[in-house]
Design a protein around this motif. Structure first.
Motif, PDB file in Angstrom:
ATOM      1  N   TYR A 167      96.711 105.003  52.798  1.00  0.00           N
ATOM      2  CA  TYR A 167      96.460 103.768  52.043  1.00  0.00           C
ATOM      3  C   TYR A 167      96.170 102.607  52.983  1.00  0.00           C
ATOM      4  CZ  TYR A 167      97.515  99.682  49.129  1.00  0.00           C
ATOM      5  OH  TYR A 167      97.470  98.463  48.473  1.00  0.00           O
ATOM      6  N   ASN A 168      96.915 102.529  54.088  1.00  0.00           N
ATOM      7  CA  ASN A 168      96.729 101.429  55.031  1.00  0.00           C
ATOM      8  C   ASN A 168      95.504 101.601  55.922  1.00  0.00           C
ATOM      9  OD1 ASN A 168      99.006  99.568  54.601  1.00  0.00           O
ATOM     10  ND2 ASN A 168     100.274 101.314  55.135  1.00  0.00           N
ATOM     11  N   LYS A 169      94.861 102.763  55.835  1.00  0.00           N
ATOM     12  CA  LYS A 169      93.575 102.929  56.522  1.00  0.00           C
ATOM     13  C   LYS A 169      92.436 102.277  55.744  1.00  0.00           C
ATOM     14  CE  LYS A 169      95.231 105.549  59.841  1.00  0.00           C
ATOM     15  NZ  LYS A 169      95.267 105.081  61.261  1.00  0.00           N
ATOM     16  N   LEU A 170      92.700 101.984  54.478  1.00  0.00           N
ATOM     17  CA  LEU A 170      91.693 101.349  53.632  1.00  0.00           C
ATOM     18  C   LEU A 170      91.748  99.832  53.820  1.00  0.00           C
ATOM     19  CD1 LEU A 170      92.343 103.409  50.369  1.00  0.00           C
ATOM     20  CD2 LEU A 170      90.574 103.811  52.102  1.00  0.00           C
ATOM     21  N   PRO A 171      90.688  99.122  53.403  1.00  0.00           N
ATOM     22  CA  PRO A 171      90.706  97.647  53.508  1.00  0.00           C
ATOM     23  C   PRO A 171      91.587  97.020  52.441  1.00  0.00           C
ATOM     24  CG  PRO A 171      88.636  98.389  52.530  1.00  0.00           C
ATOM     25  CD  PRO A 171      89.370  99.634  52.963  1.00  0.00           C
ATOM     26  N   VAL A 172      92.904  97.140  52.615  1.00  0.00           N
ATOM     27  CA  VAL A 172      93.881  96.602  51.664  1.00  0.00           C
ATOM     28  C   VAL A 172      94.651  95.467  52.346  1.00  0.00           C
ATOM     29  CG1 VAL A 172      94.094  98.759  50.375  1.00  0.00           C
ATOM     30  CG2 VAL A 172      95.537  98.372  52.369  1.00  0.00           C
ATOM     31  N   PRO A 173      95.370  94.655  51.571  1.00  0.00           N
ATOM     32  CA  PRO A 173      96.080  93.507  52.173  1.00  0.00           C
ATOM     33  C   PRO A 173      97.079  93.886  53.255  1.00  0.00           C
ATOM     34  CG  PRO A 173      95.955  93.256  49.789  1.00  0.00           C
ATOM     35  CD  PRO A 173      95.440  94.617  50.088  1.00  0.00           C
ATOM     36  N   THR A 174      97.659  95.078  53.198  1.00  0.00           N
ATOM     37  CA  THR A 174      98.688  95.456  54.169  1.00  0.00           C
ATOM     38  C   THR A 174      98.133  96.196  55.390  1.00  0.00           C
ATOM     39  OG1 THR A 174      99.097  97.503  52.949  1.00  0.00           O
ATOM     40  CG2 THR A 174     100.464  95.591  52.389  1.00  0.00           C
ATOM     41  N   SER A 175      96.840  96.494  55.398  1.00  0.00           N
ATOM     42  CA  SER A 175      96.285  97.303  56.485  1.00  0.00           C
ATOM     43  C   SER A 175      96.375  96.592  57.832  1.00  0.00           C
ATOM     44  CB  SER A 175      94.833  97.667  56.175  1.00  0.00           C
ATOM     45  OG  SER A 175      94.051  96.488  56.020  1.00  0.00           O
ATOM     46  N   LYS A 176      96.121  95.276  57.857  1.00  0.00           N
ATOM     47  CA  LYS A 176      96.170  94.532  59.115  1.00  0.00           C
ATOM     48  C   LYS A 176      97.581  94.494  59.681  1.00  0.00           C
ATOM     49  CE  LYS A 176      94.870  90.090  61.194  1.00  0.00           C
ATOM     50  NZ  LYS A 176      94.293  88.746  60.942  1.00  0.00           N
ATOM     51  N   ARG A 177      98.562  94.220  58.816  1.00  0.00           N
ATOM     52  CA  ARG A 177      99.952  94.171  59.292  1.00  0.00           C
ATOM     53  C   ARG A 177     100.438  95.563  59.709  1.00  0.00           C
ATOM     54  NH1 ARG A 177     102.814  91.105  54.473  1.00  0.00           N
ATOM     55  NH2 ARG A 177     100.986  91.959  53.399  1.00  0.00           N
ATOM     56  N   ALA A 178     100.002  96.597  59.006  1.00  0.00           N
ATOM     57  CA  ALA A 178     100.387  97.957  59.390  1.00  0.00           C
ATOM     58  C   ALA A 178      99.826  98.311  60.765  1.00  0.00           C
ATOM     59  CB  ALA A 178      99.904  98.952  58.345  1.00  0.00           C
ATOM     60  N   ALA A 179      98.585  97.897  61.046  1.00  0.00           N
ATOM     61  CA  ALA A 179      97.999  98.137  62.364  1.00  0.00           C
ATOM     62  C   ALA A 179      98.750  97.358  63.436  1.00  0.00           C
ATOM     63  CB  ALA A 179      96.525  97.746  62.359  1.00  0.00           C
ATOM     64  N   GLN A 180      99.132  96.114  63.142  1.00  0.00           N
ATOM     65  CA  GLN A 180      99.913  95.329  64.098  1.00  0.00           C
ATOM     66  C   GLN A 180     101.266  95.979  64.361  1.00  0.00           C
ATOM     67  OE1 GLN A 180     100.066  91.482  62.225  1.00  0.00           O
ATOM     68  NE2 GLN A 180      98.079  90.837  63.029  1.00  0.00           N
ATOM     69  N   ALA A 181     101.915  96.471  63.300  1.00  0.00           N
ATOM     70  CA  ALA A 181     103.212  97.114  63.468  1.00  0.00           C
ATOM     71  C   ALA A 181     103.096  98.370  64.328  1.00  0.00           C
ATOM     72  CB  ALA A 181     103.800  97.454  62.101  1.00  0.00           C
ATOM     73  N   ALA A 182     102.052  99.163  64.116  1.00  0.00           N
ATOM     74  CA  ALA A 182     101.853 100.365  64.920  1.00  0.00           C
ATOM     75  C   ALA A 182     101.589 100.018  66.377  1.00  0.00           C
ATOM     76  CB  ALA A 182     100.700 101.190  64.348  1.00  0.00           C
ATOM     77  N   SER A 183     100.793  98.972  66.617  1.00  0.00           N
ATOM     78  CA  SER A 183     100.510  98.536  67.983  1.00  0.00           C
ATOM     79  C   SER A 183     101.772  98.024  68.671  1.00  0.00           C
ATOM     80  CB  SER A 183      99.431  97.460  67.964  1.00  0.00           C
ATOM     81  OG  SER A 183      99.165  96.987  69.270  1.00  0.00           O
ATOM     82  N   LEU A 184     102.562  97.239  67.949  1.00  0.00           N
ATOM     83  CA  LEU A 184     103.811  96.722  68.524  1.00  0.00           C
ATOM     84  C   LEU A 184     104.799  97.850  68.812  1.00  0.00           C
ATOM     85  CD1 LEU A 184     104.341  93.497  66.368  1.00  0.00           C
ATOM     86  CD2 LEU A 184     103.954  93.587  68.850  1.00  0.00           C
ATOM     87  N   LYS A 185     104.821  98.861  67.950  1.00  0.00           N
ATOM     88  CA  LYS A 185     105.730  99.977  68.166  1.00  0.00           C
ATOM     89  C   LYS A 185     105.385 100.730  69.444  1.00  0.00           C
ATOM     90  CE  LYS A 185     107.812 103.846  65.662  1.00  0.00           C
ATOM     91  NZ  LYS A 185     107.799 104.613  64.386  1.00  0.00           N
TER      92      LYS A 185
END
Length: 217
Positions: free
Chosen positions: A34-52
């Motif tokens: 779901y977060n791979k799609l252009p949805v409101p949470t996709s940007k924050r999910a990518a940031q969270a993965a990068s920070l992790k």
């Protein structure tokens, strides 16, 4: 319109997949997709993965430094680690609210699309024959069982067809699992995750060496 026979089979297959892999695992996979799609949470999910990933890198680097021998470097990496961890926790807490709503919606849709649809079909087609058994092939009491609960005698009801599909899917699944174990000599991943001790051999007791000489009285 797809055949009711095929629809019932697909429903039973979906139920088997859900029971095999677990609803939570499927929810997590759907959340990632779901977060791979252009949805409101996709940007924050990518940031969270990068920070992790950054936190793990800094943690490994921090474990290789000595606070006594190189305090300045250790303190700098420590500050970077704490800052990244604080940002990750802030984003992760924000995502958890959306994740909870997403999981609830997916669970509802999954139930409606499997168990809910199955119950509706069983009620709607309770008196409809899925197919007819040739006359004289089975005894009368078997015909009654095959038509249970309200299908015409001599036919197979939707309930019995669903049970047959579920049984066949289970047999094929067990055959695939057994083939996997024989070929790879390893337990299936689902079994290793759920039953970690099931396939571990128990240590055999070692015989104690006999003492030489006679016992002292």
């Amino acid at each position: 319109m797809p055949s009711i026979l095929l629809v019932v089979f697909v429903i039973q297959l979906c139920l088997h997949i859900i029971n095999t892999f677990g609803a939570n695992t499927i929810n997590q996979l759907l959340w990632i997709l779901y977060n791979k799609l252009p949805v409101p949470t996709s940007k924050r999910a990518a940031q969270a993965a990068s920070l992790k990933r950054e936190i793990l890198r800094l943690k490994r680097e921090l474990s290789g430094l000595s606070a006594q021998d190189d305090f300045a470097r250790w303190a700098k990496v420590r500050r970077q680690h704490d800052k990244a961890l604080s940002e990750f926790e802030k984003i992760d807490n924000s995502l958890k609210t959306h994740q909870t709503t997403f999981f609830s919606t997916i669970s509802t849709l999954r139930w409606l699309g499997t168990n809910g649809l199955r119950l509706v079909l069983q009620f709607w087609h309770s008196k409809s024959p899925m197919f007819w058994v040739p006359a004289g092939w089975v005894p009368g009491y078997v015909e009654w069982i095959l038509s249970f609960p309200r299908a015409p005698m001599g036919s197979v009801s939707i309930n019995i067809w669903g049970i047959a599909c579920a049984s066949m899917i289970e047999l094929v699944s067990e055959a695939i699992t057994a083939t996997y174990v024989l070929v790879t000599k390893q337990a299936p991943p689902t079994m290793e995750a759920n039953e970690p001790m099931a396939h571990k051999a128990q240590p055999q007791p070692q015989p104690q060496p006999a003492r030489e000489g006679k016992k002292e009285l």
